[in-house]
Design a protein around this motif. Structure first.
Motif, PDB file in Angstrom:
ATOM      1  N   PHE A 185       0.839  -1.191   0.000  1.00 51.73           N
ATOM      2  CA  PHE A 185       0.000   0.000   0.000  1.00 51.73           C
ATOM      3  C   PHE A 185       0.876   1.243   0.000  1.00 51.73           C
ATOM      4  N   VAL A 186       0.469   2.254  -0.750  1.00 54.22           N
ATOM      5  CA  VAL A 186       1.176   3.538  -0.789  1.00 54.22           C
ATOM      6  C   VAL A 186       0.337   4.546  -0.005  1.00 54.22           C
ATOM      7  N   VAL A 187       0.900   5.071   1.063  1.00 57.85           N
ATOM      8  CA  VAL A 187       0.199   6.011   1.937  1.00 57.85           C
ATOM      9  C   VAL A 187       0.239   7.414   1.334  1.00 57.85           C
ATOM     10  N   PRO A 188      -0.900   8.117   1.315  1.00 55.37           N
ATOM     11  CA  PRO A 188      -0.865   9.515   0.874  1.00 55.37           C
ATOM     12  C   PRO A 188      -0.106  10.354   1.917  1.00 55.37           C
ATOM     13  N   LEU A 189       0.824  11.173   1.450  1.00 56.60           N
ATOM     14  CA  LEU A 189       1.643  11.971   2.364  1.00 56.60           C
ATOM     15  C   LEU A 189       1.192  13.422   2.376  1.00 56.60           C
ATOM     16  N   ASP A 190       1.254  14.033   3.542  1.00 61.34           N
ATOM     17  CA  ASP A 190       0.955  15.457   3.708  1.00 61.34           C
ATOM     18  C   ASP A 190       2.211  16.230   3.334  1.00 61.34           C
ATOM     19  N   LYS A 237       3.023  19.247   3.796  1.00 57.53           N
ATOM     20  CA  LYS A 237       3.484  20.198   4.818  1.00 57.53           C
ATOM     21  C   LYS A 237       4.269  19.516   5.935  1.00 57.53           C
ATOM     22  N   THR A 238       3.853  18.310   6.316  1.00 57.04           N
ATOM     23  CA  THR A 238       4.502  17.618   7.436  1.00 57.04           C
ATOM     24  C   THR A 238       4.737  16.143   7.102  1.00 57.04           C
ATOM     25  N   PRO A 239       5.536  15.864   6.064  1.00 56.56           N
ATOM     26  CA  PRO A 239       5.727  14.457   5.717  1.00 56.56           C
ATOM     27  C   PRO A 239       6.601  13.743   6.762  1.00 56.56           C
ATOM     28  N   PRO A 240       6.272  12.482   7.079  1.00 59.97           N
ATOM     29  CA  PRO A 240       7.117  11.726   7.989  1.00 59.97           C
ATOM     30  C   PRO A 240       8.332  11.183   7.258  1.00 59.97           C
ATOM     31  N   LYS A 241       9.322  10.715   8.016  1.00 56.35           N
ATOM     32  CA  LYS A 241      10.425   9.985   7.386  1.00 56.35           C
ATOM     33  C   LYS A 241       9.821   8.721   6.799  1.00 56.35           C
ATOM     34  N   THR A 242      10.231   8.395   5.577  1.00 58.50           N
ATOM     35  CA  THR A 242       9.654   7.233   4.904  1.00 58.50           C
ATOM     36  C   THR A 242      10.753   6.273   4.476  1.00 58.50           C
ATOM     37  N   PRO A 243      10.392   5.009   4.275  1.00 59.45           N
ATOM     38  CA  PRO A 243      11.370   4.053   3.762  1.00 59.45           C
ATOM     39  C   PRO A 243      11.718   4.376   2.307  1.00 59.45           C
ATOM     40  N   ASP A 244      12.729   3.684   1.763  1.00 57.06           N
ATOM     41  CA  ASP A 244      13.151   3.925   0.381  1.00 57.06           C
ATOM     42  C   ASP A 244      12.021   3.681  -0.610  1.00 57.06           C
ATOM     43  N   SER A 245      11.213   2.648  -0.371  1.00 60.54           N
ATOM     44  CA  SER A 245      10.103   2.326  -1.264  1.00 60.54           C
ATOM     45  C   SER A 245       8.804   2.881  -0.690  1.00 60.54           C
ATOM     46  N   PRO A 246       7.942   3.466  -1.530  1.00 61.95           N
ATOM     47  CA  PRO A 246       6.658   3.956  -1.019  1.00 61.95           C
ATOM     48  C   PRO A 246       5.673   2.820  -0.737  1.00 61.95           C
ATOM     49  N   ASP A 247       5.965   1.604  -1.244  1.00 55.00           N
ATOM     50  CA  ASP A 247       5.092   0.448  -1.039  1.00 55.00           C
ATOM     51  C   ASP A 247       5.341  -0.159   0.338  1.00 55.00           C
ATOM     52  N   LEU A 248       4.319  -0.142   1.194  1.00 56.66           N
ATOM     53  CA  LEU A 248       4.437  -0.690   2.541  1.00 56.66           C
ATOM     54  C   LEU A 248       3.570  -1.937   2.686  1.00 56.66           C
ATOM     55  N   GLY A 278       7.418  10.027  14.152  1.00 57.26           N
ATOM     56  CA  GLY A 278       7.765  10.750  12.941  1.00 57.26           C
ATOM     57  C   GLY A 278       8.272   9.872  11.815  1.00 57.26           C
ATOM     58  N   GLU A 279       8.112   8.544  11.935  1.00 56.40           N
ATOM     59  CA  GLU A 279       8.598   7.622  10.910  1.00 56.40           C
ATOM     60  C   GLU A 279       7.448   6.742  10.429  1.00 56.40           C
ATOM     61  N   LEU A 280       7.258   6.694   9.122  1.00 57.72           N
ATOM     62  CA  LEU A 280       6.227   5.874   8.499  1.00 57.72           C
ATOM     63  C   LEU A 280       6.817   4.522   8.131  1.00 57.72           C
ATOM     64  N   ARG A 281       6.198   3.464   8.625  1.00 54.79           N
ATOM     65  CA  ARG A 281       6.584   2.111   8.224  1.00 54.79           C
ATOM     66  C   ARG A 281       5.460   1.147   8.571  1.00 54.79           C
ATOM     67  N   SER A 314      -3.773  10.907   5.367  1.00 47.32           N
ATOM     68  CA  SER A 314      -2.439  11.424   5.075  1.00 47.32           C
ATOM     69  C   SER A 314      -1.485  11.054   6.204  1.00 47.32           C
ATOM     70  N   ASN A 315      -0.333  10.514   5.843  1.00 45.18           N
ATOM     71  CA  ASN A 315       0.732  10.111   6.772  1.00 45.18           C
ATOM     72  C   ASN A 315       0.374   8.902   7.636  1.00 45.18           C
ATOM     73  N   ALA A 316      -0.766   8.258   7.425  1.00 49.08           N
ATOM     74  CA  ALA A 316      -1.183   7.067   8.182  1.00 49.08           C
ATOM     75  C   ALA A 316      -0.975   7.237   9.686  1.00 49.08           C
ATOM     76  N   PRO A 317      -1.694   8.190  10.310  1.00 50.24           N
ATOM     77  CA  PRO A 317      -1.486   8.432  11.739  1.00 50.24           C
ATOM     78  C   PRO A 317      -1.891   7.230  12.592  1.00 50.24           C
ATOM     79  N   THR A 318      -1.294   7.138  13.758  1.00 49.81           N
ATOM     80  CA  THR A 318      -1.660   6.115  14.719  1.00 49.81           C
ATOM     81  C   THR A 318      -3.076   6.387  15.205  1.00 49.81           C
ATOM     82  N   GLN A 319      -3.880   5.333  15.315  1.00 52.07           N
ATOM     83  CA  GLN A 319      -5.234   5.477  15.823  1.00 52.07           C
ATOM     84  C   GLN A 319      -5.468   4.480  16.949  1.00 52.07           C
ATOM     85  N   ARG A 320      -6.097   4.975  17.990  1.00 49.75           N
ATOM     86  CA  ARG A 320      -6.634   4.124  19.053  1.00 49.75           C
ATOM     87  C   ARG A 320      -8.122   4.423  19.106  1.00 49.75           C
ATOM     88  N   LEU A 321      -8.927   3.373  19.047  1.00 45.17           N
ATOM     89  CA  LEU A 321     -10.374   3.541  19.002  1.00 45.17           C
ATOM     90  C   LEU A 321     -11.021   2.621  20.023  1.00 45.17           C
TER      91      LEU A 321
END
Length: 170
Positions: free
Chosen positions: A39-44, A46-57, A90-93, A128-135
């Motif tokens: 999956f490729v996460v849409p990035l913001d 203005k405030t993009p997180p550090k991302t891995p080399d590949s956008p595919d997670l 601050g890191e997307l993975r 955007s940026n796949a934020p952590t969610q607790r529900l």
């Protein structure tokens, strides 16, 4: 993501197996399944997180489901575990996720009153940026099946939702 074009050409592989059977006068269904893909996460911008080399997670989950269809009382439960995109520190993975729900319902003529409780901890990959969610949520409601092709549902959800790109705690 819903209503958005695919951001990569990789496929998701999906499987689900369900076995319905009768217990007395009620129908029970047990099921299991899952999916696997990238999956490729849409990035913001203005405030993009550090991302891995590949956008595919990695986006992979398995689930188990049990349903006792209402006659007059019913019960549904499902639980999911897996790994999916999430920004933390601050890191997307790809990170572990889990969650599920339990619902009690009844059949009273054309009316189906219900109460559902659900919980989820993991990333919101479509945001955007796949934020952590607790529900944590509880939802009472009423479904009115006017006929087989048309129903009306009214519900009220009360819960606590936390979205953050920082450490959600352990």
């Amino acid at each position: 993501s819903a209503n958005k074009p695919e951001a990569n050409d990789s496929r998701h592989y999906v499987v689900r197996v369900a076995v319905p059977f009768e217990v007395g006068s009620q129908i029970v269904e047990l099921a299991a399944g899952g999916y696997y893909g990238k999956f490729v996460v849409p990035l913001d911008a203005k405030t993009p997180p550090k991302t891995p080399d590949s956008p595919d997670l990695l986006d992979a989950r398995v689930h188990a489901t049990a349903v006792l269809y209402p006659k007059p009382i019913g019960l549904q439960a499902e639980y999911t575990v897996g790994k999916g995109p999430e920004t933390r520190y601050g890191e997307l993975r790809s990170r572990p996720l889990h969650g599920g729900y339990v619902m009690v319902n009844a059949k009273v003529g054309p009316l189906f009153p219900f109460v559902r409780a659900q919980q989820y901890t993991g990333g919101r990959k479509a945001e955007s940026n796949a934020p952590t969610q607790r529900l944590l949520e509880i939802e009472p409601g009423l479904e009115w099946q006017i006929d087989k092709a048309f129903e009306l549902t009214v519900s009220y959800a009360y819960g606590h939702r936390t979205f953050t790109t920082s450490d959600p705690g352990k």
